[in-house]
Design an enzyme around this catalytic site. Structure first.
Site, PDB file in Angstrom:
ATOM      1  N   ASP A  11       0.028   5.528  -5.311  1.00  0.00           N
ATOM      2  CA  ASP A  11       0.519   4.983  -4.153  1.00  0.00           C
ATOM      3  C   ASP A  11       1.056   3.480  -4.609  1.00  0.00           C
ATOM      4  O   ASP A  11       0.597   3.191  -5.756  1.00  0.00           O
ATOM      5  CB  ASP A  11      -0.214   5.056  -2.923  1.00  0.00           C
ATOM      6  CG  ASP A  11      -1.440   4.075  -3.001  1.00  0.00           C
ATOM      7  OD1 ASP A  11      -1.696   3.291  -3.841  1.00  0.00           O
ATOM      8  OD2 ASP A  11      -2.008   4.161  -2.054  1.00  0.00           O
ATOM      9  N   SER A  14       0.533  -1.074   0.088  1.00  0.00           N
ATOM     10  CA  SER A  14       0.125   0.019  -0.035  1.00  0.00           C
ATOM     11  C   SER A  14       0.881   1.362  -0.057  1.00  0.00           C
ATOM     12  O   SER A  14       1.749   1.336  -0.632  1.00  0.00           O
ATOM     13  CB  SER A  14      -1.115   0.095   1.075  1.00  0.00           C
ATOM     14  OG  SER A  14      -1.988   1.028   0.982  1.00  0.00           O
ATOM     15  N   ASP A  67      -0.131   0.613  -4.247  1.00  0.00           N
ATOM     16  CA  ASP A  67      -1.416   0.001  -4.610  1.00  0.00           C
ATOM     17  C   ASP A  67      -1.974   0.380  -5.758  1.00  0.00           C
ATOM     18  O   ASP A  67      -2.556  -0.381  -6.390  1.00  0.00           O
ATOM     19  CB  ASP A  67      -2.447   0.164  -3.385  1.00  0.00           C
ATOM     20  CG  ASP A  67      -2.338  -0.863  -2.174  1.00  0.00           C
ATOM     21  OD1 ASP A  67      -1.623  -1.656  -2.578  1.00  0.00           O
ATOM     22  OD2 ASP A  67      -2.925  -0.547  -1.347  1.00  0.00           O
TER      23      ASP A  67
END
Length: 177
Positions: free
Chosen positions: A174, A26, A176
């Site tokens: 990010d 993440s 993710d």
């Protein structure tokens, strides 16, 4: 291989699966690398079902002797990438504006060592943006995030390398994506 987390949500619903698992870091620091669990609605599992799965996982002593699940396990790949990108294209954007700027506007794009480099670049190109500068120093997935302290686009310091590319727009996702 690496795939953006939103693609997993899409894949769970598109393939009508019971659940999805994403190995991820993440936008957190490397100490928090782990996995996310998604339910059949494509959303992250709420605490109670997630806790039940964690309890089951903790009972596993040999990963090679895990109970088989109905339907098995499917790794997503390029076939889902194509379907996902087709779905992304349906998001309403001003195509006339893109056409006007497609050869003038430069965009630096960084996935911040995460999973979105390939698909993010493809999505931008398929949307009509022609001058994409990928931030090479941060393009390859690496859960140790060697060029940033925290791989979160909310922090201005993650754009330090991207700024040196001299683009009109800097875009970071990010890890993710």
């Amino acid at each position: 291989g690496p795939h953006p987390t939103p693609e997993l949500s899409f894949a769970v619903m598109h393939l009508h699966t019971y659940a999805g698992i994403m190995i991820t870091a993440s936008h957190n620091s490397k100490e928090y690398n782990g996995y996310k669990l998604y339910g059949e609605d494509g959303g992250q599992l709420p605490p109670k079902p997630a806790d039940e799965i964690v309890r089951e996982r903790q009972e596993v002593t040999d990963i090679f002797h895990i109970k088989k699940v109905a339907g098995g396990i499917k790794k997503i790949g390029s076939e889902i990438d194509k379907e996902y990108l087709n779905q992304v294209k349906t998001i309403p954007i001003n195509r006339d504006l893109i056409k006007k700027w497609e050869d003038k506007l430069t965009i630096s794009f960084t996935p911040l060592h995460g999973a979105g480099g390939d698909l993010g670049s493809k999505a931008l190109k398929e949307a009509g943006f022609n001058k994409i500068l990928t931030v090479k120093e941060q393009f390859k997935p690496d859960g140790t995030f060697p060029t940033v302290k925290y791989p979160n686009p909310e922090f201005h310091e993650v754009f330090k390398i991207s700024e040196s590319y001299g683009a009109d727009v800097e875009l970071a996702v990010d890890p993710d994506s």
